[in-house]
Enzyme design. Structure first.
Site, short mmCIF file in Angstrom:
data_model
loop_
_atom_site.label_atom_id
_atom_site.label_comp_id
_atom_site.label_asym_id
_atom_site.label_seq_id
_atom_site.Cartn_x
_atom_site.Cartn_y
_atom_site.Cartn_z
CB THR A 2 -6.00 9.84 12.44
OG1 THR A 2 -6.28 9.45 13.78
CG2 THR A 2 -5.42 11.25 12.47
CE1 TYR B 170 -0.76 10.16 12.84
CE2 TYR B 170 -2.48 9.90 14.50
CZ TYR B 170 -1.95 9.59 13.26
OH TYR B 170 -2.61 8.72 12.43
#
Length: 327
Positions: A117, A141
């Protein structure tokens, strides 16, 4: 025909990847514990149920199928939830990935494409993020994904693993043939939430802030069509067979869409406005996050041709008009 293990293969992106692999003549094997994925979505190859933290099960599946490569999507993905429960994210995303890497080394599985990501770079507001941006995650995250990328680099140097990480932001849309689509429990992504609100299947959408320094006051995010995204994963598999593969690619359009543009696109496609109301800004939300992809276009021959607002919304609407998935 290559056998490819797809962790998280019953999930949104993983199921689309399995379809793309099958259409390319490969044999996808979905590995999923079905905590967030859907059994109905596994229709292009076999399903092996299991958790990525289960070393015994994962090693047995690798030995049984002898895959040429692994596409690793299995992860927890919600930024806000990662702040509330970081332990779950470090367990699934990091320990699960280490378990997978150890099993790959033990079974001689040579190649990995890791679903990463651009959140590994943090919220560098208004900057077009590419591979040159350093790691500066500002959520658990993002931190777990950065940790896995660093771990993969260690395994690559020590054990000869051939691996690449693909970093992207907002994946959207659905299979153009509407066989599979985007469905989460609960649904937290903007486009499906807006469609569900329009259909009366969810409460009116909350638009968080309209006073950002953008063209219409709402946040800008970079949306990549899921079909384009999985095409980049297939390109990455081929890239791993080159003599000197690169190890990270950013995937995005480099432009981005505002929240209001998404809502207007849905209204233009259907003739019906999306019920919504304005809410305060969420703490930490940057005004604009977009992702460059020049390197992927060059080295992976990647052309995100369906990543337009018209295609994304058209395919998402077609999917949501169907029956959806059931367990």
């Amino acid at each position: 025909m290559a056998t490819i293990l797809v962790t998280g293969g019953a999930g949104y992106i993983g199921a689309h990847a399995c379809k793309a692999l099958a259409e390319a003549g490969h044999h996808p094997v979905a590995y999923d514990n079905l905590c967030a994925g859907w059994r109905d979505a596994v229709r292009f190859g076999p399903l092996e149920e299991g958790d990525v933290r289960d070393a015994t099960r994962l090693t047995a599946v690798l030995r049984a199928h002898k895959p040429d490569a692994v596409l690793h999507f299995a992860a927890l993905i919600e930024v806000g939830a990662s702040v509330q429960d970081p332990a779950a994210y470090w367990s699934t995303n990091v320990i699960g990935s280490k378990t997978l890497l150890d099993a790959m080394v033990a079974t001689g599985t040579p190649k990995l494409v890791f679903s990463s990501t651009c959140a590994v770079h943090g919220t560098q507001d208004g900057v077009t993020l590419d591979e040159s941006a350093g790691f500066a995650p500002d959520s658990p995250y993002g931190a777990t994904k950065a940790a896995v990328e660093m771990m993969i680099a260690n395994y690559r140097r020590a054990y000869g693993l051939r691996a690449v990480a693909l970093r992207y932001f907002n994946v959207a849309g659905a299979d153009p043939e509407a066989e599979i689509g985007e469905q989460h429990r609960p649904e937290t992504h903007l486009i499906p939430r807006a469609i569900l609100a329009q259909q009366g299947a969810a409460p009116p959408l909350e638009v968080f802030g309209t006073d950002y320094p953008t063209r219409d006051g709402t946040c800008i995010r970079d949306y990549v069509h899921v079909s384009d995204l999985v095409a980049a994963h297939l390109g990455a598999l081929a890239h791993l067979d080159t003599q000197s593969p690169s190890h990270a690619f950013a995937l995005g359009t480099g432009t981005g869409l505002t929240v209001r543009e998404i809502l207007q696109g849905i209204e233009q496609a259907t003739g019906t406005p999306v019920p919504h109301h304005i809410a305060p800004r969420r703490p930490g939300d940057p005004s604009a996050l977009v992702c460059g992809s020049a390197k992927a276009q060059d080295l992976l021959n990647w052309n995100p041709k369906r990543s337009t607002i018209a295609h994304i919304i058209e395919d998402a609407l077609t999917w949501h008009q169907g029956p959806g998935f059931s367990r």
